[in-house]
Design an enzyme around this catalytic site. Structure first.
Site, PDB file in Angstrom:
ATOM      1  N   HIS A 181    -136.557  85.202  36.646  1.00  0.00           N
ATOM      2  CA  HIS A 181    -135.491  84.780  37.549  1.00  0.00           C
ATOM      3  C   HIS A 181    -134.281  85.676  37.317  1.00  0.00           C
ATOM      4  O   HIS A 181    -133.743  85.735  36.209  1.00  0.00           O
ATOM      5  CB  HIS A 181    -135.131  83.308  37.323  1.00  0.00           C
ATOM      6  CG  HIS A 181    -136.137  82.365  37.904  1.00  0.00           C
ATOM      7  ND1 HIS A 181    -136.436  81.152  37.347  1.00  0.00           N
ATOM      8  CD2 HIS A 181    -136.914  82.476  39.019  1.00  0.00           C
ATOM      9  CE1 HIS A 181    -137.356  80.541  38.095  1.00  0.00           C
ATOM     10  NE2 HIS A 181    -137.659  81.337  39.105  1.00  0.00           N
ATOM     11  N   GLU A 184    -130.718  84.827  35.491  1.00  0.00           N
ATOM     12  CA  GLU A 184    -130.728  84.190  34.171  1.00  0.00           C
ATOM     13  C   GLU A 184    -130.579  85.266  33.091  1.00  0.00           C
ATOM     14  O   GLU A 184    -131.491  85.561  32.329  1.00  0.00           O
ATOM     15  CB  GLU A 184    -132.009  83.354  34.029  1.00  0.00           C
ATOM     16  CG  GLU A 184    -132.058  82.236  35.074  1.00  0.00           C
ATOM     17  CD  GLU A 184    -133.416  81.568  35.248  1.00  0.00           C
ATOM     18  OE1 GLU A 184    -134.353  81.873  34.477  1.00  0.00           O
ATOM     19  OE2 GLU A 184    -133.542  80.738  36.171  1.00  0.00           O
ATOM     20  N   GLU A 395    -135.951  76.916  28.357  1.00  0.00           N
ATOM     21  CA  GLU A 395    -134.718  76.950  29.150  1.00  0.00           C
ATOM     22  C   GLU A 395    -133.588  77.087  28.139  1.00  0.00           C
ATOM     23  O   GLU A 395    -133.300  76.164  27.375  1.00  0.00           O
ATOM     24  CB  GLU A 395    -134.544  75.658  29.967  1.00  0.00           C
ATOM     25  CG  GLU A 395    -135.570  75.466  31.075  1.00  0.00           C
ATOM     26  CD  GLU A 395    -135.251  76.261  32.336  1.00  0.00           C
ATOM     27  OE1 GLU A 395    -134.266  77.034  32.348  1.00  0.00           O
ATOM     28  OE2 GLU A 395    -135.992  76.113  33.324  1.00  0.00           O
TER      29      GLU A 395
END
Ligand SMILES: [Zn+2]
Length: 459
Positions: A181, A184, A395
């Site tokens: 992504h 990020e 994450e």
């Protein structure tokens, strides 16, 4: 509230950076289910939420463009929600991310060659550094490209192997994926740190992790998107394939790109993914339609054929979580992943070790349990199709105060705690018998784990 009067004016002019000047972030803590419902409706109307989980008592952060600020504020007042401005100008945070953080604590030990972790680097510098490493560690590091993007960039990485040609027929292998992504940025900054630690750490536990496995590490799996976050739009997430473009209101660019982490061919488009090119989670026209997806899957299958692929770790931000596959299941269905109990145990211990370093708390579970349902992600594919034993999606920091715009001063503490968690992950994985220090996989243990998982499933 009807929002078609003022449509978010994110218009990217060719080669000009999208400005987030005077975009605000509001913080609202819903006090009842009714307030949660009001916020859920706002999200559906297209406001940019920086918070994934809408729950009573939890911070909810919403980014609001200057042109829609008055309407938003009036609406919030009319429904009697208490909103506090937590960020007065998003562009200030973006600008701060292009600075170098300097402090007496960021000494030379936090550099390797031309690379440091007191700032975020663009793709060219990251790729040049990978080549530089091959020169610095010619017996250990080999650069690889696993494929090319639609804009012709290589999907580049390194192989780190401390015992080349001395590992037998089925070498223990691990793979690390960063930057799938685009926005990020902490993800490539973490993955490059792991490379640095594997090459320079004198900690015996890190040395064991570095040297027991052949590591295949791809810091930026979405090079086109990553470049685009530096050149055009800091908040870009998808890749830059324009083949499926549609117009999305006045925002011409939003209809470009595919969410690579919804494009993998395992339960593709079944849940938590979109068939609308305007959406951030657009899964593409078909499973594995994208060059980046094909490059990663082909590489994983190659590694699986040529050795014992034990680990696959994907790094994302933000939310501070260790996600365990599969992302579409919760409750007893988590056991669809045959060794879920082991993966969960390993992750819980890794999260405890992570917290011990700087007090950062990570939660552990499937995406459906602790975040939201997802299908077509890379790590679910790796578990479900390639059947790799220990698979996680991290994450990283934070939980939404800065979100994707994590300040450079957070990079090193984030990286330190992640490295601790990986060492613990490996210690527990070995303790559970997934491989021996001598470098062989205990197949009897593995099949026992699989069999036990299946028994529980059919009870
Ligand atoms: Zn992500």
């Amino acid at each position: 509230m009807i929002k078609n009067v003022v449509i978010i004016g994110l218009i990217a002019i060719a080669n000009a950076m999208v400005s987030y000047e005077n975009y605000k972030v509001y913080n609202i803590v819903p006090k009842s289910e009714a307030e949660v419902q009001i916020l859920t409706d706002l999200k559906k109307e297209g406001y940019e939420f920086w918070t994934e989980i809408l729950e009573v008592g939890n911070d909810v952060r919403i980014m609001v463009a200057p042109a829609e600020d008055e309407e938003f504020s009036n609406y919030i007042k009319s429904v009697k929600l208490d909103a506090v401005v937590s960020i007065t100008n998003v562009q200030d945070l973006i600008d701060a991310q292009h600075n170098t953080f300097s402090s007496s604590s960021s000494d030379r030990s936090s550099s390797l060659g031309s690379f440091t972790w007191d700032r975020y680097y663009g793709l060219d510098h990251i790729h040049a550094w990978l080549d530089e490493l091959e020169g610095l560690y010619p017996d250990v590091v080999t650069t690889i490209s696993i494929g090319n993007t639609v804009e012709g960039r290589p999907i580049k990485g390194v192989i780190i192997d401390y015992k080349p040609n001395a590992r037998g027929e089925r070498p223990l292998t691990g793979m690390i994926e960063g930057g799938i992504h685009a926005r990020e940025w902490i993800s490539p900054a973490t993955v490059t740190w792991i490379i640095k630690e594997f090459l320079t750490s004198t900690d015996p536990a890190v040395r064991t992790l570095a040297e027991t496995f052949i590591w295949h590490i791809i810091p930026v799996a979405n090079p086109d998107g990553y470049v685009y976050t530096f050149s055009n739009d800091r908040m870009w997430r998808k890749n830059r394939n324009t083949a499926n473009h549609v117009m999305c209101g006045t925002n011409a660019d939003a209809g470009n790109g595919i969410d690579l982490n919804r494009n993998f061919n395992f339960l593709w488009m079944s849940v938590g993914a979109s068939s609308n090119p305007c959406d951030q989670t657009y899964a593409g026209p078909r499973g594995a339609s994208e060059l980046e997806t094909q490059a990663l899957t082909n590489h994983v299958l190659r590694l699986q054929r040529s050795g014992e692929l034990i680990y696959y770790l994907a790094f994302h931000s933000y939310s501070q979580m260790i996600l365990v596959p599969y992302s579409h299941v919760a409750g007893v269905n988590v056991l669809e992943a045959p060794n879920y109990a082991d993966m969960f145990e390993v992750a819980i211990r890794a999260a405890d070790k992570l917290e011990a370093r700087h007090g950062t708390r990570y939660t552990v579970g499937t995406s459906l349990e602790i975040l939201y349902a997802v299908s077509g992600s890379s790590f679910d594919w790796v578990k479900g199709v390639a059947n790799v034993p220990i698979v996680y999606l991290f994450e990283l920091r934070d939980v939404g105060l800065y979100g994707f715009l994590l300040p450079p001063e957070d990079i090193i503490p984030n990286n330190e705690e992640i490295m601790d968690s990986l060492v613990e992950m490996d210690r527990v994985t070995r303790q559970l018998g997934y491989y021996t220090a001598a470098g062989t996989v205990l197949h009897s243990v593995m099949s026992l784990v699989l069999a036990t998982g299946m028994l529980v499933l059919f009870q």
